[in-house]
Design a protein around this motif. Structure first.
Motif, short mmCIF file in Angstrom:
data_model
loop_
_atom_site.label_atom_id
_atom_site.label_comp_id
_atom_site.label_asym_id
_atom_site.label_seq_id
_atom_site.Cartn_x
_atom_site.Cartn_y
_atom_site.Cartn_z
N HIS A 1 -7.58 -3.05 -4.81
CA HIS A 1 -8.44 -2.07 -4.15
C HIS A 1 -9.86 -2.19 -4.70
O HIS A 1 -10.06 -2.22 -5.92
CB HIS A 1 -7.87 -0.67 -4.39
CG HIS A 1 -8.63 0.42 -3.70
ND1 HIS A 1 -9.12 0.29 -2.42
CD2 HIS A 1 -8.97 1.65 -4.11
CE1 HIS A 1 -9.73 1.40 -2.07
NE2 HIS A 1 -9.67 2.25 -3.09
N THR A 2 -10.82 -2.28 -3.77
CA THR A 2 -12.22 -2.42 -4.18
C THR A 2 -13.05 -1.34 -3.51
O THR A 2 -13.82 -1.64 -2.59
CB THR A 2 -12.77 -3.80 -3.77
OG1 THR A 2 -12.46 -4.00 -2.37
CG2 THR A 2 -12.17 -4.92 -4.57
N TRP B 1 -16.04 -6.72 10.62
CA TRP B 1 -15.22 -6.45 9.42
C TRP B 1 -14.06 -5.51 9.78
O TRP B 1 -12.90 -5.77 9.42
CB TRP B 1 -16.13 -5.86 8.32
CG TRP B 1 -15.49 -5.78 6.96
CD1 TRP B 1 -14.18 -6.03 6.65
CD2 TRP B 1 -16.14 -5.46 5.73
NE1 TRP B 1 -13.96 -5.87 5.30
CE2 TRP B 1 -15.14 -5.52 4.71
CE3 TRP B 1 -17.44 -5.12 5.36
CZ2 TRP B 1 -15.44 -5.24 3.38
CZ3 TRP B 1 -17.71 -4.85 4.03
CH2 TRP B 1 -16.72 -4.91 3.05
N LYS C 1 -6.50 6.91 0.94
CA LYS C 1 -5.91 6.08 -0.11
C LYS C 1 -4.85 6.85 -0.90
O LYS C 1 -5.00 7.11 -2.11
CB LYS C 1 -7.03 5.59 -1.07
CG LYS C 1 -8.17 4.85 -0.37
CD LYS C 1 -7.70 3.56 0.28
CE LYS C 1 -8.75 2.98 1.20
NZ LYS C 1 -8.21 1.90 2.06
N THR D 1 -5.43 -0.55 7.48
CA THR D 1 -6.07 0.24 6.43
C THR D 1 -7.02 1.27 7.05
O THR D 1 -7.51 1.09 8.16
CB THR D 1 -6.89 -0.65 5.47
OG1 THR D 1 -7.92 -1.30 6.21
CG2 THR D 1 -6.02 -1.69 4.80
N ASP D 2 -7.25 2.35 6.35
CA ASP D 2 -8.29 3.29 6.76
C ASP D 2 -8.89 3.90 5.50
O ASP D 2 -8.62 3.42 4.39
CB ASP D 2 -7.76 4.34 7.75
CG ASP D 2 -6.65 5.18 7.15
OD1 ASP D 2 -6.61 5.37 5.91
OD2 ASP D 2 -5.80 5.68 7.93
N LEU E 1 -9.91 -6.18 9.68
CA LEU E 1 -8.97 -5.35 8.89
C LEU E 1 -7.90 -4.70 9.75
O LEU E 1 -6.93 -4.15 9.22
CB LEU E 1 -9.74 -4.27 8.13
CG LEU E 1 -10.62 -4.76 6.97
CD1 LEU E 1 -11.25 -3.57 6.26
CD2 LEU E 1 -9.81 -5.60 5.98
N ARG F 1 0.82 -1.22 0.00
CA ARG F 1 0.00 0.00 0.00
C ARG F 1 0.86 1.28 0.00
O ARG F 1 0.32 2.36 -0.07
CB ARG F 1 -0.94 0.00 1.21
CG ARG F 1 -2.00 -1.09 1.14
CD ARG F 1 -2.97 -1.07 2.32
NE ARG F 1 -4.05 -2.04 2.13
CZ ARG F 1 -3.96 -3.35 2.34
NH1 ARG F 1 -2.82 -3.86 2.78
NH2 ARG F 1 -4.98 -4.15 2.11
N TYR G 1 -15.79 3.19 6.41
CA TYR G 1 -15.10 3.05 7.70
C TYR G 1 -15.85 3.73 8.84
O TYR G 1 -15.54 3.51 10.00
CB TYR G 1 -13.66 3.60 7.60
CG TYR G 1 -12.71 2.63 6.93
CD1 TYR G 1 -11.94 1.73 7.68
CD2 TYR G 1 -12.58 2.60 5.55
CE1 TYR G 1 -11.06 0.85 7.07
CE2 TYR G 1 -11.71 1.71 4.91
CZ TYR G 1 -10.95 0.84 5.69
OH TYR G 1 -10.09 -0.04 5.08
N GLU H 1 -14.96 5.53 0.86
CA GLU H 1 -14.30 4.76 1.93
C GLU H 1 -14.53 5.41 3.29
O GLU H 1 -14.63 4.70 4.29
CB GLU H 1 -12.80 4.61 1.66
CG GLU H 1 -12.47 3.74 0.46
CD GLU H 1 -12.85 2.26 0.62
OE1 GLU H 1 -13.38 1.87 1.69
OE2 GLU H 1 -12.64 1.52 -0.33
N MET I 1 -19.32 -0.41 7.30
CA MET I 1 -18.71 -1.72 7.55
C MET I 1 -19.04 -2.17 8.97
O MET I 1 -19.08 -1.35 9.89
CB MET I 1 -17.18 -1.62 7.36
CG MET I 1 -16.76 -1.52 5.89
SD MET I 1 -15.18 -0.69 5.64
CE MET I 1 -14.03 -1.97 6.06
N1 IYR Z 1 -12.37 -1.41 0.56
C1 IYR Z 1 -11.84 -0.94 1.83
C2 IYR Z 1 -11.89 -1.95 2.92
C3 IYR Z 1 -11.11 -3.18 2.76
C4 IYR Z 1 -11.77 -4.39 2.67
C5 IYR Z 1 -11.09 -5.57 2.63
I1 IYR Z 1 -12.12 -7.30 2.59
C6 IYR Z 1 -9.68 -5.58 2.64
O1 IYR Z 1 -8.98 -6.78 2.59
C7 IYR Z 1 -9.00 -4.37 2.73
C8 IYR Z 1 -9.73 -3.18 2.78
C9 IYR Z 1 -10.42 -0.39 1.64
O2 IYR Z 1 -9.87 -0.51 0.55
O3 IYR Z 1 -9.87 0.16 2.58
#
Ligand code: IYR
Length: 220
Positions: free
Chosen positions: A170-171, A101, A114, A110-111, A105, A36, A93, A89, A97
């Motif tokens: 990234h989703t 979840w 990005k 992560t937060d 994480l 990241r 957060y 996002e 979520m």
């Molecule tokens: N999409 C968010 C949250 C996220 C979800 C999962 I499942 C991950 O493995 C990592 C992140 C994000 O990108 O922060």
């Protein structure tokens, strides 16, 4: 009409060659890590072209190749994508979520922010095509679209790693903003967003373990 066939271009390896080749690919791919923290150092376009060509060589339902790979290098477009992704996002957060979840994480640190979306030299946005549109605007169905595009993304991630580059799958959710920002046609839906580049100097990754072979493989 008869189908047209041609001889398979193939050379049969010995069992030892097979073992060596299988082991060599595993030795390479097992060093892949999701990263990241990106460097902004440039990467030749040619490399990206080979990587995308590799992804697009994946098998697909009825060979419909139901994918488009958009590569973003324009800083202003990367900035717009980052802003829109972070807006979504932030909501994820801060309420969308579940607590479970968020707890899952935690170890990845992560937060909602990005920075990699503007630091990485390229963003590859993979779009799936639920159907094809011909010039007259008629719809032609594609098959097993999620499976096909998922397989292509596996090829893509392996190719990125093999080239010595890193990525994070990234989703951003929801990700329909990508269709708008990139002005994609109505038959395309964003599937995955992959920043691609070199890792930042001193980049760190979480300490994780992969399941052992006996946990993932069952012989019958
Ligand atoms: N999409 C968010 C949250 C996220 C979800 C999962 I499942 C991950 O493995 C990592 C992140 C994000 O990108 O922060």
């Amino acid at each position: 009409m008869d189908a047209e066939f041609q001889p398979l271009d193939y050379s049969r390896p010995t069992p030892d060659e097979m073992t060596a080749r299988a082991a060599a690919l595993y030795a390479d791919l097992k060093t892949r890590r999701t990263v990241r923290e990106f460097s902004d150092a440039p990467v030749p376009r040619e490399v990206i072209e080979h990587i995308v060509h590799t992804a697009a060589s994946a098998p697909s339902g009825a060979h419909k190749q139901p994918w488009t790979f958009c590569v973003v290098e324009n800083p202003a477009i990367k900035e717009r994508i980052r802003e829109a992704a972070e807006r979504e996002e932030y909501e994820n957060y801060h309420g969308r979520m579940s607590d479970a979840w968020l707890a899952d994480l935690e170890k990845f640190g992560t937060d909602w922010q990005k920075p990699f979306l503007t630091t990485a030299p390229y963003l590859i946005v993979v779009f799936k095509k639920a159907y094809d549109l011909d010039e007259a605007g008629n719809r032609h169905k594609n098959y097993y679209v999620n499976e096909s595009v998922g397989i292509a993304c596996g090829f893509l991630i392996a190719a990125i790693h093999h080239a010595g580059l890193v990525t994070v799958t990234h989703t951003p959710s929801p990700m329909n903003f990508l269709q708008e920002v990139l002005g994609r046609p109505e038959n395309e839906r964003a599937y995955l967003l992959l920043p691609v580049g070199l890792p930042a100097t001193g980049a760190r990754v979480p300490v994780i373990e992969r399941k052992g072979i006996s946990q993932v493989l069952t012989w019958y």
